[in-house]
Every structure is written in structure tokens, then in C-alpha cells.
Write a protein that holds these residues in place. Structure first.
Motif, short mmCIF file in Angstrom:
data_model
loop_
_atom_site.label_atom_id
_atom_site.label_comp_id
_atom_site.label_asym_id
_atom_site.label_seq_id
_atom_site.Cartn_x
_atom_site.Cartn_y
_atom_site.Cartn_z
N SER A 24 0.86 -1.18 0.00
CA SER A 24 0.00 0.00 0.00
C SER A 24 0.90 1.23 0.00
O SER A 24 1.79 1.36 0.85
N GLU A 54 0.11 4.89 -4.83
CA GLU A 54 -0.82 4.43 -5.87
C GLU A 54 -2.04 3.72 -5.27
O GLU A 54 -2.92 3.31 -6.02
N GLY A 55 -2.05 3.57 -3.99
CA GLY A 55 -3.09 2.77 -3.36
C GLY A 55 -2.60 1.35 -3.17
O GLY A 55 -1.42 1.12 -2.91
N VAL A 56 -3.49 0.39 -3.29
CA VAL A 56 -3.13 -1.02 -3.12
C VAL A 56 -2.60 -1.58 -4.43
O VAL A 56 -3.20 -1.40 -5.50
N VAL A 78 -2.65 -2.56 -10.19
CA VAL A 78 -2.92 -1.47 -9.25
C VAL A 78 -4.42 -1.39 -8.98
O VAL A 78 -5.20 -1.09 -9.88
N GLY A 85 -5.57 0.75 -6.81
CA GLY A 85 -5.80 2.17 -6.57
C GLY A 85 -6.22 2.45 -5.14
O GLY A 85 -6.16 1.59 -4.26
N THR A 86 -6.66 3.68 -4.92
CA THR A 86 -7.09 4.11 -3.59
C THR A 86 -8.50 3.58 -3.31
O THR A 86 -9.41 3.75 -4.12
N ILE A 87 -8.66 2.97 -2.18
CA ILE A 87 -9.94 2.39 -1.78
C ILE A 87 -10.58 3.28 -0.73
O ILE A 87 -9.92 3.74 0.22
N ALA A 88 -11.86 3.53 -0.88
CA ALA A 88 -12.58 4.39 0.07
C ALA A 88 -12.75 3.69 1.41
O ALA A 88 -12.81 2.45 1.48
N GLU A 89 -12.85 4.46 2.46
CA GLU A 89 -13.08 3.91 3.79
C GLU A 89 -14.36 3.08 3.82
O GLU A 89 -15.39 3.47 3.29
N LYS A 101 -10.46 -1.07 2.94
CA LYS A 101 -9.88 -0.06 3.84
C LYS A 101 -10.75 0.01 5.09
O LYS A 101 -11.97 0.16 5.01
N ASP A 119 -5.23 0.06 4.70
CA ASP A 119 -5.53 -0.90 3.64
C ASP A 119 -5.27 -2.31 4.15
O ASP A 119 -4.25 -2.58 4.79
#
Length: 275
Positions: free
Chosen positions: A59, A62-64, A86, A88-92, A109, A114
Motif C-alpha cells: 500500500s 498508488e493505493g493497493v 494497481v 488504486g485508492t480504496i474508500a473507507e 480499507k 488498507d
């Protein structure tokens, strides 16, 4: 259905509850449900391999990201992927799912971190699951209530069963109801359906006959006058009641009731509960 001081067909009431509980249990024991989780992995910038999932996971900016070795494969939205992928970024509180043979890898997340949670259908916690003990359904635990909306939703921070983790939920208001001659107010979060509500709670049965940390109750959307119904027969355990591989939230302080709610699901057999 509100059943205060009226005649109730108890047989039909019990049958309806049994149908609901069977459906709830089936979802819990789904091949890729919470009982199938084999590990909880907290990701860091350093690519790390896990024995129950393919690839090296990390993590970062780039996110995960997962880096799959030669011969390793994940299936995402029906497409096989190889090499570096990738997410990417994962929302809460969001989750993504990737297929891996008969397993599913959850990428999520929780509390700003993550995580990866592999879900394998053959996990003994799932294959050995039989049922969750519960109080016999009783119409007296269906209570009328009143929804008291806040002027604006409030961000409420609560603890979690995972040490050091916190969750932040938007609370649209509170639900007021009477029990044993007293009036109580529970802070409510958004439910599963538009307009619906959800409350997390404990009571004096918690840690005795019911799971110590929390239970959850879904409440249908208020009517035009703000009336709601709280059916405590449908108070359910959260995943943390069955497995330590969950990050479930704890109830707000005001939702820790000083009365016994002898209704709904009890402590799971997996945690030493009694049939």
C-alpha cells in the motif's frame, strides 16, 4: 409490525422470525462470507507475500498494488490479470474482490488502513458452522420508537474490536424508545437501505448470554411522522462475534443500555456460547 398490548399470532410471528434468521445465517455461511476468512493482513509500503493469497501486496501512493509472480493469476471483474496490478485508492469501509481459484481475495480499507482478507470456502470455521443460538422470538421485544433527526448529520468516532483502530460514522439522528418504564435514546447510523437506520448496542446480557462487544439492529426507515419500530428479536451478531479477523465497530457510549435485552442472537457457539 408493532405488537404492543394487542393479540399476536405467536406461531406466525415465530415462523416469520425463523425464515428471517435462516436467510441471515445463510448469508453468514456463504462460501465467501465472513466465516470463510483465513487471515487479516495489514498492508505496508513493503511488498509482502501471504500464504493464503497469490502475489506480493503493498500500500503506497498508488493505493493497493499486487505483484503477481509467473504462473499466478487473479480474476477481476471476470478478467484474468497477471504481473503488476494497481487496485488504486480504496474508500473507507469499501471493499473490492478478486477471484483466486475457488477463493476470493477481499481488498479493503478499515480505519484508514488498507487490508487484504482472503476468503476460502474450505475454512474450518465455515465448514463446521451449524447455527447461532438465539432467544426464542417474543412479540414483547417489538418496541415502538421515535426518530429524532439531528439538524445535520454528526461524525461519530467509535472504537473497534481491533486494538488501536477507530471508525468514523455519520449519524443522522437518534432513536427514542421506552422499556421497563424508562426512556432510552440510541445514536443511529445509516442502514443498509436508503432511509433505513442501524444501531450498535450492548446491554446487561452482553458478556453473559450475548456477545460482549456489540450487537447490531437494523431499523426500517421512519414513517412521515418519525415513527419507527425496533424489533430486538432481530438483534444480530457482527462478524467479530465469530472471528478475530474482523474490524467491527464498538457502540457509542450512549448505546450501552443498563437493561437486559433478552432477545435476538446470543453468543456464538464458536465463542463458547450455549445452544
Amino acid at each position: 409490525m408493532t405488537v404492543q398490548d394487542v393479540d399476536v399470532d405467536r406461531a406466525s410471528f415465530a415462523e416469520e422470525w425463523e425464515r428471517w434468521h435462516r436467510t441471515h445465517e445463510q448469508a453468514l455461511a456463504d462460501p465467501h462470507g465472513f466465516l470463510a476468512i483465513t487471515s487479516l493482513r495489514w498492508l505496508s509500503p513493503e511488498p509482502t507475500r501471504f500464504e493464503d493469497a497469490p502475489g506480493a501486496w503493498s500500500s503506497g501512493p498508488e493505493g493497493v498494488v499486487v505483484e503477481l509472480a509467473d504462473g499466478e493469476e487473479l480474476t477481476i471483474d471476470g478478467t484474468a490479470v497477471h504481473g503488476r496490478y494497481v487496485f488504486g485508492t480504496i474508500a473507507e469501509r469499501a471493499s473490492l474482490y478478486a477471484g483466486y481459484g475457488d477463493a476470493v481475495i477481499e481488498i479493503a480499507k478499515r480505519g484508514g488502513h488498507d487490508i487484504v482478507r482472503p476468503r476460502h470456502p474450505g475454512n474450518p470455521l465455515r465448514t463446521d458452522f451449524t447455527r447461532t443460538p438465539a432467544y426464542a422470538p417474543d412479540p414483547r421485544w417489538v418496541r415502538p420508537g421515535r426518530y429524532l433527526p439531528f439538524d445535520e448529520p454528526r461524525a461519530i468516532t467509535v472504537g473497534a474490536v481491533a486494538e488501536g483502530l477507530e471508525h468514523v460514522y455519520d449519524a443522522p439522528g437518534q432513536v427514542e424508545f421506552e422499556l421497563a418504564g424508562e426512556t432510552f435514546r440510541l445514536t443511529a447510523f445509516n442502514g443498509k437501505r436508503p432511509g433505513a437506520l442501524m444501531v450498535l448496542l450492548t446491554d446487561t446480557t452482553s458478556g453473559v448470554t450475548t456477545y460482549a462487544a456489540n450487537r447490531s439492529l437494523q431499523i426500517d426507515a421512519p414513517d412521515e411522522t418519525g415513527r419507527v419500530t425496533l424489533d430486538f428479536n432481530r438483534a444480530t451478531n457482527l462478524p467479530c462475534a465469530y472471528t478475530d479477523l474482523a474490524t467491527c465497530p464498538l457502540p457509542p457510549t450512549e448505546n450501552r443500555l443498563p437493561v437486559a435485552i433478552e432477545a435476538g442472537e446470543k453468543t456464538p457457539l464458536e465463542r463458547g456460547g450455549r445452544p
